[in-house]
Design a protein around this motif. Structure first.
Motif, PDB file in Angstrom:
ATOM      1  N   ASP A 188      28.510 -17.654 -10.008  1.00 31.68           N
ATOM      2  CA  ASP A 188      29.717 -18.289  -9.464  1.00 31.68           C
ATOM      3  C   ASP A 188      30.869 -18.235 -10.458  1.00 31.68           C
ATOM      4  N   MET A 189      30.543 -18.324 -11.716  1.00 30.31           N
ATOM      5  CA  MET A 189      31.604 -18.380 -12.719  1.00 30.31           C
ATOM      6  C   MET A 189      32.486 -17.139 -12.642  1.00 30.31           C
ATOM      7  N   ILE A 190      31.880 -16.010 -12.400  1.00 23.15           N
ATOM      8  CA  ILE A 190      32.655 -14.772 -12.285  1.00 23.15           C
ATOM      9  C   ILE A 190      33.257 -14.656 -10.886  1.00 23.15           C
ATOM     10  N   THR A 191      32.433 -14.872  -9.847  1.00 24.99           N
ATOM     11  CA  THR A 191      32.943 -14.682  -8.489  1.00 24.99           C
ATOM     12  C   THR A 191      34.071 -15.668  -8.152  1.00 24.99           C
ATOM     13  N   LEU A 192      33.965 -16.902  -8.609  1.00 24.63           N
ATOM     14  CA  LEU A 192      35.027 -17.868  -8.318  1.00 24.63           C
ATOM     15  C   LEU A 192      36.293 -17.593  -9.126  1.00 24.63           C
ATOM     16  N   THR A 193      36.131 -17.064 -10.330  1.00 26.46           N
ATOM     17  CA  THR A 193      37.314 -16.662 -11.098  1.00 26.46           C
ATOM     18  C   THR A 193      38.035 -15.525 -10.383  1.00 26.46           C
ATOM     19  N   VAL A 194      37.279 -14.548  -9.895  1.00 24.37           N
ATOM     20  CA  VAL A 194      37.872 -13.448  -9.122  1.00 24.37           C
ATOM     21  C   VAL A 194      38.577 -14.010  -7.884  1.00 24.37           C
ATOM     22  N   GLN A 239      30.382  -0.046 -19.990  1.00 20.28           N
ATOM     23  CA  GLN A 239      29.598   0.737 -19.036  1.00 20.28           C
ATOM     24  C   GLN A 239      28.525  -0.110 -18.348  1.00 20.28           C
ATOM     25  N   ASP A 240      28.216  -1.284 -18.894  1.00 15.49           N
ATOM     26  CA  ASP A 240      27.186  -2.145 -18.311  1.00 15.49           C
ATOM     27  C   ASP A 240      27.743  -3.180 -17.338  1.00 15.49           C
ATOM     28  N   THR A 241      29.031  -3.127 -17.039  1.00 17.98           N
ATOM     29  CA  THR A 241      29.609  -4.127 -16.141  1.00 17.98           C
ATOM     30  C   THR A 241      29.156  -3.890 -14.704  1.00 17.98           C
ATOM     31  N   ASN A 242      29.006  -4.979 -13.958  1.00 24.74           N
ATOM     32  CA  ASN A 242      28.723  -4.861 -12.531  1.00 24.74           C
ATOM     33  C   ASN A 242      30.058  -4.910 -11.782  1.00 24.74           C
ATOM     34  N   LYS A 243      30.003  -4.840 -10.459  1.00 23.23           N
ATOM     35  CA  LYS A 243      31.234  -4.808  -9.665  1.00 23.23           C
ATOM     36  C   LYS A 243      32.101  -6.047  -9.905  1.00 23.23           C
ATOM     37  N   ALA A 244      31.503  -7.238  -9.895  1.00 20.93           N
ATOM     38  CA  ALA A 244      32.281  -8.464 -10.078  1.00 20.93           C
ATOM     39  C   ALA A 244      32.982  -8.472 -11.438  1.00 20.93           C
ATOM     40  N   GLN A 245      32.273  -8.060 -12.488  1.00 23.09           N
ATOM     41  CA  GLN A 245      32.870  -8.014 -13.824  1.00 23.09           C
ATOM     42  C   GLN A 245      33.975  -6.963 -13.891  1.00 23.09           C
ATOM     43  N   PHE A 246      33.761  -5.833 -13.227  1.00 21.03           N
ATOM     44  CA  PHE A 246      34.769  -4.774 -13.194  1.00 21.03           C
ATOM     45  C   PHE A 246      36.038  -5.276 -12.508  1.00 21.03           C
ATOM     46  N   VAL A 247      35.869  -5.917 -11.355  1.00 21.24           N
ATOM     47  CA  VAL A 247      37.033  -6.433 -10.613  1.00 21.24           C
ATOM     48  C   VAL A 247      37.755  -7.487 -11.445  1.00 21.24           C
ATOM     49  N   LEU A 248      37.006  -8.336 -12.104  1.00 21.83           N
ATOM     50  CA  LEU A 248      37.610  -9.366 -12.950  1.00 21.83           C
ATOM     51  C   LEU A 248      38.482  -8.738 -14.041  1.00 21.83           C
ATOM     52  N   THR A 249      37.944  -7.788 -14.763  1.00 21.27           N
ATOM     53  CA  THR A 249      38.726  -7.196 -15.851  1.00 21.27           C
ATOM     54  C   THR A 249      39.888  -6.353 -15.329  1.00 21.27           C
ATOM     55  N   SER A 250      39.718  -5.781 -14.158  1.00 25.33           N
ATOM     56  CA  SER A 250      40.811  -4.995 -13.567  1.00 25.33           C
ATOM     57  C   SER A 250      41.966  -5.903 -13.177  1.00 25.33           C
ATOM     58  N   GLU A 296      18.112 -12.114  -4.920  1.00 20.72           N
ATOM     59  CA  GLU A 296      18.891 -11.527  -3.816  1.00 20.72           C
ATOM     60  C   GLU A 296      20.304 -12.107  -3.793  1.00 20.72           C
ATOM     61  N   ILE A 297      20.409 -13.410  -3.979  1.00 22.04           N
ATOM     62  CA  ILE A 297      21.723 -14.060  -4.009  1.00 22.04           C
ATOM     63  C   ILE A 297      22.543 -13.538  -5.184  1.00 22.04           C
ATOM     64  N   SER A 298      21.917 -13.404  -6.327  1.00 21.43           N
ATOM     65  CA  SER A 298      22.618 -12.902  -7.506  1.00 21.43           C
ATOM     66  C   SER A 298      23.128 -11.472  -7.277  1.00 21.43           C
ATOM     67  N   ARG A 299      22.298 -10.632  -6.662  1.00 22.18           N
ATOM     68  CA  ARG A 299      22.738  -9.256  -6.362  1.00 22.18           C
ATOM     69  C   ARG A 299      23.952  -9.268  -5.447  1.00 22.18           C
ATOM     70  N   CYS A 300      23.955 -10.178  -4.485  1.00 23.65           N
ATOM     71  CA  CYS A 300      25.116 -10.298  -3.594  1.00 23.65           C
ATOM     72  C   CYS A 300      26.363 -10.671  -4.385  1.00 23.65           C
ATOM     73  N   LYS A 301      26.235 -11.686  -5.216  1.00 23.31           N
ATOM     74  CA  LYS A 301      27.393 -12.169  -5.970  1.00 23.31           C
ATOM     75  C   LYS A 301      27.901 -11.113  -6.948  1.00 23.31           C
ATOM     76  N   GLU A 302      26.991 -10.332  -7.530  1.00 19.21           N
ATOM     77  CA  GLU A 302      27.418  -9.267  -8.433  1.00 19.21           C
ATOM     78  C   GLU A 302      28.245  -8.209  -7.697  1.00 19.21           C
ATOM     79  N   LEU A 322      30.199  -9.163  -5.176  1.00 18.47           N
ATOM     80  CA  LEU A 322      31.241  -9.995  -4.562  1.00 18.47           C
ATOM     81  C   LEU A 322      31.019 -10.169  -3.062  1.00 18.47           C
ATOM     82  N   VAL A 323      29.764 -10.262  -2.665  1.00 16.95           N
ATOM     83  CA  VAL A 323      29.390 -10.503  -1.273  1.00 16.95           C
ATOM     84  C   VAL A 323      29.059 -11.983  -1.128  1.00 16.95           C
ATOM     85  N   ASP A 324      29.817 -12.687  -0.275  1.00 15.55           N
ATOM     86  CA  ASP A 324      29.551 -14.107  -0.074  1.00 15.55           C
ATOM     87  C   ASP A 324      28.552 -14.305   1.070  1.00 15.55           C
ATOM     88  N   VAL A 325      28.235 -15.550   1.360  1.00 12.24           N
ATOM     89  CA  VAL A 325      27.231 -15.883   2.376  1.00 12.24           C
ATOM     90  C   VAL A 325      27.589 -15.276   3.731  1.00 12.24           C
TER      91      VAL A 325
END
Length: 192
Positions: free
Chosen positions: A149-155, A181-192, A100-106, A108-111
């Protein structure tokens, strides 16, 4: 080669999903470019983010000497959180809470955002929010990150530090994302 107006390898960022694919990509680039390939940033999302985080994580009040928790470390920590909170580990298994936490982070939803989204009657999600908060606090105290965290904190760093964002926008003219095509929201935002 017969390239006209060749691109400087320094201007290329190449991201893949697996270490195997990243290594294959690096080998191919080295064959094509020789030593110039060393200037290319090529790796997995996590390895590229780790590189950025080691250089800039201080901008969000964290230390660059962080540890990266693997799946076993995460499960151990969540088991501790579950015990400390006195929660039934049959109803809230470490694996299900971490998922559930991982789905949130993917997404970009924090606590705090997760907590605000909970209806008052949703006791399960309210409990997960408590575990999520405790898990994040314990990781921070241990100067540790999980893979998400590695992706979300970089974003977060790029969003909160326009100078760093501009530095990498100026550097990378070309970004290749293998299996984009396999990127999640966090990965998409990072590359954008």
């Amino acid at each position: 080669t017969f390239a006209v107006d060749r691109v400087s390898p320094y201007r290329i960022l190449s991201i893949t999903f697996t270490n195997k694919a990243a290594n294959e990509m690096k080998e191919r680039l080295e064959k094509q470019l020789g030593e110039g390939a060393l200037e290319i940033w090529a790796g997995t999302f996590h390895s590229v983010c780790a590189k950025l985080l080691r250089m800039h994580i201080d901008r969000i009040g964290r230390e660059s000497t962080f540890t990266i928790y693997d799946t076993d470390d995460q499960k151990k920590l969540m088991t501790t959180c579950i015990k400390e909170l006195g929660v039934n580990d049959k109803q809230f298994s470490p694996k299900s809470v971490l998922s559930e936490i991982s789905r949130c982070k993917e997404k970009l939803v924090d606590v705090e955002e997760y907590r605000r989204s909970i209806k008052e009657t949703d006791i399960r999600r309210f409990t997960i929010a408590k575990l999520f908060s405790m898990y994040e606090q314990k990781k921070r105290e241990a100067n540790a990150l999980d893979f998400d965290d590695m992706i979300t904190l970089t974003v977060k760093i790029l969003r909160e530090n326009p100078d760093i964002l501009q530095k990498y926008r100026d550097r990378f003219d070309y970004i290749l994302v293998d299996e984009y095509q396999d990127t999640n929201k966090a990965q998409f935002v990072l590359t954008s």
